[in-house]
Structures are given as structure tokens and as C-alpha cells.
Scaffold this motif. Structure first.
Motif, short mmCIF file in Angstrom:
data_model
loop_
_atom_site.label_atom_id
_atom_site.label_comp_id
_atom_site.label_asym_id
_atom_site.label_seq_id
_atom_site.Cartn_x
_atom_site.Cartn_y
_atom_site.Cartn_z
N GLN A 1 -7.29 3.51 2.62
CA GLN A 1 -6.27 3.64 3.66
C GLN A 1 -5.89 5.10 3.88
O GLN A 1 -5.74 5.56 5.01
CB GLN A 1 -5.02 2.84 3.31
CG GLN A 1 -3.88 3.07 4.30
CD GLN A 1 -2.63 2.34 3.93
OE1 GLN A 1 -2.49 1.20 4.28
NE2 GLN A 1 -1.73 3.01 3.23
N GLU A 2 -5.74 5.85 2.79
CA GLU A 2 -5.39 7.27 2.91
C GLU A 2 -6.48 8.04 3.65
O GLU A 2 -6.19 8.88 4.50
CB GLU A 2 -5.16 7.88 1.52
CG GLU A 2 -3.92 7.35 0.83
CD GLU A 2 -2.65 7.69 1.57
OE1 GLU A 2 -2.41 8.87 1.88
OE2 GLU A 2 -1.88 6.75 1.86
N VAL A 3 -7.74 7.76 3.36
CA VAL A 3 -8.85 8.42 4.06
C VAL A 3 -8.83 8.05 5.53
O VAL A 3 -8.95 8.91 6.41
CB VAL A 3 -10.21 8.06 3.42
CG1 VAL A 3 -11.37 8.56 4.28
CG2 VAL A 3 -10.31 8.62 2.01
N ALA A 4 -8.65 6.77 5.82
CA ALA A 4 -8.63 6.31 7.21
C ALA A 4 -7.49 6.95 7.99
O ALA A 4 -7.68 7.39 9.13
CB ALA A 4 -8.53 4.78 7.27
N GLN A 5 -6.30 7.03 7.39
CA GLN A 5 -5.16 7.65 8.08
C GLN A 5 -5.44 9.11 8.39
O GLN A 5 -5.12 9.59 9.48
CB GLN A 5 -3.89 7.52 7.25
CG GLN A 5 -3.32 6.13 7.24
CD GLN A 5 -2.10 6.00 6.32
OE1 GLN A 5 -1.83 6.84 5.48
NE2 GLN A 5 -1.36 4.92 6.50
N ILE B 1 -6.08 -0.05 -5.96
CA ILE B 1 -6.36 1.39 -5.95
C ILE B 1 -7.40 1.73 -4.88
O ILE B 1 -7.24 2.68 -4.12
CB ILE B 1 -6.85 1.86 -7.35
CG1 ILE B 1 -5.71 1.74 -8.34
CG2 ILE B 1 -7.38 3.28 -7.29
CD1 ILE B 1 -6.13 1.86 -9.79
N GLU B 2 -8.45 0.93 -4.82
CA GLU B 2 -9.48 1.18 -3.82
C GLU B 2 -8.93 1.03 -2.40
O GLU B 2 -9.23 1.84 -1.52
CB GLU B 2 -10.67 0.25 -4.04
CG GLU B 2 -11.88 0.63 -3.22
CD GLU B 2 -13.14 -0.08 -3.67
OE1 GLU B 2 -14.10 -0.05 -2.88
OE2 GLU B 2 -13.18 -0.65 -4.77
N LEU C 1 0.83 -1.21 0.00
CA LEU C 1 0.00 0.00 0.00
C LEU C 1 0.86 1.26 0.00
O LEU C 1 0.58 2.21 -0.75
CB LEU C 1 -0.96 -0.01 1.19
CG LEU C 1 -2.08 -1.05 1.13
CD1 LEU C 1 -2.84 -1.11 2.44
CD2 LEU C 1 -3.01 -0.77 -0.03
N ALA C 2 1.92 1.28 0.81
CA ALA C 2 2.81 2.45 0.85
C ALA C 2 3.50 2.65 -0.49
O ALA C 2 3.62 3.79 -0.99
CB ALA C 2 3.84 2.29 1.97
N ALA D 1 -1.74 12.28 -2.48
CA ALA D 1 -1.86 10.85 -2.76
C ALA D 1 -3.05 10.58 -3.67
O ALA D 1 -2.96 9.81 -4.63
CB ALA D 1 -1.99 10.06 -1.47
N LYS D 2 -4.16 11.23 -3.38
CA LYS D 2 -5.36 11.04 -4.18
C LYS D 2 -5.16 11.58 -5.60
O LYS D 2 -5.65 10.98 -6.56
CB LYS D 2 -6.53 11.76 -3.51
CG LYS D 2 -7.85 11.60 -4.21
CD LYS D 2 -8.95 12.35 -3.49
CE LYS D 2 -10.20 12.38 -4.31
NZ LYS D 2 -11.23 13.23 -3.73
#
Length: 191
Positions: free
Chosen positions: A69-73, A63-64, A22-23, A104-105
Motif C-alpha cells: 500500500q505504501e508503494v502504491a500510494q 506487513i506485506e 493498514l493505517a 514507513a518502510k
């Protein structure tokens, strides 16, 4: 195969591999956008292609997962920020994390649109989650008397989104931070 959303918890090594993937995907999508290749992501993560596909059987699944993950972080950072510093400084720090999220998005924007075109909803509840995180921060700031109370979290989110639209590229980070400073200054309570 698993898409990373199975009920069974992952072993520690599998979890580390998934996190590395993911990173790496965030970095590769930021650099290559829609042209990012799965093999390049696996290599950047230091895992084999089989490990990548075992965790994320399709490009869309990866991608999803990255986007979620970015939203959660971003949203999960709020309690820690509020515990570590005064509310206004927490809001300030969170807006910088918001810029990281936007960057990121931005690298995944075309890919996210392609997924949405298939009828899937990669964004899910992300806007609501971000709005709730911002509301928590602004409520804490208002309770401390640090910000005006006539500006709603929805207004602030619209301002953040406007900054994101006009200054999302990495080479525009300095400009985005200046716009954030201007926005936060306008939000500050005046005596």
C-alpha cells in the motif's frame, strides 16, 4: 478468510476497516518495529482482533499489505502532483512523499527481512514501480526545461536511496530534507 487480495470487492464498511487497519499498522510498525503486536494494531485501528485476522490472517500478510500500500500510494501520487503544479514542484513534493514512504518502510524493515527470509518476496516490483514514477516526474521536468537531462532516473533513485539509508529515522527528517534540497538543486537546469 481473506488476505485482502481476493477478487470480490469489499463492502464499504469492510473496506473502511481494512484501511483503518493498514493505517494503524504503519503507525505501530514505525513506533515498535518488529516488536509490534497484532493486538496493539487492532486496538490502534479501533477494530477487534477478529476483524484484523479476518482481513490479515498472519502477521506476514499484514506487513506485506502495508508495504504494498505504501508503494502504491507513493507511485499513484504522481499524476495528481503533475496535474496540480508545475513539474519541478511536483518532483519536489514527491521527494517529500518518498521520505514518508521510507519512514514507513523503516519501521517495517526487520519484519520485511523476516518475510523475505521465508522465501517470500514482499518487495515484488516495488523498485520498478518507484523508478517508473520517478521517470514520469523527471520526464515532465525535462520537457519543461526545469532539470538537467544528463542525470538519469536511475541515478536520481540511487541518490534518493542513499538519503534514505543515511537519514531514514524520524529524528533525521530535517537532515533528509536538506539532503533532498541539495540533490534537487544539483538536478536543476542551469542557463
Amino acid at each position: 478468510m481473506t488476505d485482502g487480495s481476493s477478487e470480490r470487492p469489499l463492502r464499504a464498511d469492510a473496506r473502511r476497516n481494512r484501511d483503518k487497519i493498514l493505517a494503524a499498522a504503519v503507525r505501530v510498525y514505525a513506533e515498535d518495529g518488529l516488536d509490534a503486536r497484532m493486538e496493539h494494531i487492532a486496538k490502534a485501528a479501533g477494530v477487534g482482533s477478529a476483524t484484523l485476522y479476518r482481513n490479515f490472517p498472519t502477521r506476514e500478510a499484514l506487513i506485506e499489505a502495508v508495504y504494498r500500500q505504501e508503494v502504491a500510494q507513493l507511485c499513484d501520487a504522481v499524476p495528481g502532483l503533475l496535474a496540480a503544479q508545475p513539474p519541478y514542484q511536483a518532483l519536489f513534493a514527491w521527494t517529500r512523499l518518498f521520505l514518508d514512504y521510507v519512514a514507513a518502510k523503516s519501521g517495517m524493515a526487520d519484519a520485511l527481512r523476516a518475510i523475505a527470509a521465508t522465501g517470500a518476496n514482499p518487495h515484488g516490483r516495488s523498485r520498478d514501480m518507484i523508478g517508473q514514477a520517478l521517470t514520469e516526474l523527471m520526464d515532465a521536468c525535462a520537457a519543461a526545461g526545469a532539470i538537467r537531462t544528463d542525470i538519469s532516473p536511475a541515478d536520481m533513485l540511487a541518490a534518493l536511496e542513499g538519503i534514505a539509508v543515511t537519514s531514514a529515522r524520524p529524528d533525521q527528517r530535517e537532515r533528509a530534507e536538506r539532503l533532498l534540497d541539495l540533490t534537487l538543486d544539483g538536478l536543476t537546469a542551469r542557463s
